[in-house]
Design a protein around this motif. Structure first.
Motif: not given
Length: 103
Positions: A38-67
């Motif tokens: 909602q915040i990104l939409k309010a800012c007018g963002v149109t070129d957003l790439k989303t990654v659903n972490v629920l579809e990939d357990g490795e990414v779900r854990q890995g993103i926490k370590e990445y950042a």
């Protein structure tokens, strides 16, 4: 760098704005992810790439370590970690998020 860290790094570096979230932009599956969208939409963002972490357990854990950030969602702009939904809300309300996203 592990395979999953490399995949995350590629996503972050090859997309202007990336949101790692639970669910999709159309159907967020947690309140924080929904608020981030909602915040990104309010800012007018149109070129957003989303990654659903629920579809990939490795990414779900890995993103926490990445950042080194324990929660999801996580927003990246121009390859840089911006923050989660509370930080996005604070930046939005302070008027700091809009110029960052437009850059």
């Amino acid at each position: 760098m592990s395979d999953v860290q490399q995949r995350i790094d590629d996503l972050v570096k090859n997309n202007h704005i990336v949101l790692f979230m639970k669910g999709t932009a159309q159907f967020p599956q947690c309140g924080f992810s929904g608020r981030a969208i909602q915040i990104l939409k309010a800012c007018g963002v149109t070129d957003l790439k989303t990654v659903n972490v629920l579809e990939d357990g490795e990414v779900r854990q890995g993103i926490k370590e990445y950042a080194n950030w324990p929660t999801i969602p996580q927003l990246y702009v121009n390859g840089e970690f911006v923050g989660g939904s509370d930080i996005l809300m604070e930046m939005y309300e302070a008027g700091e998020l809009q110029p960052l996203l437009a850059a």
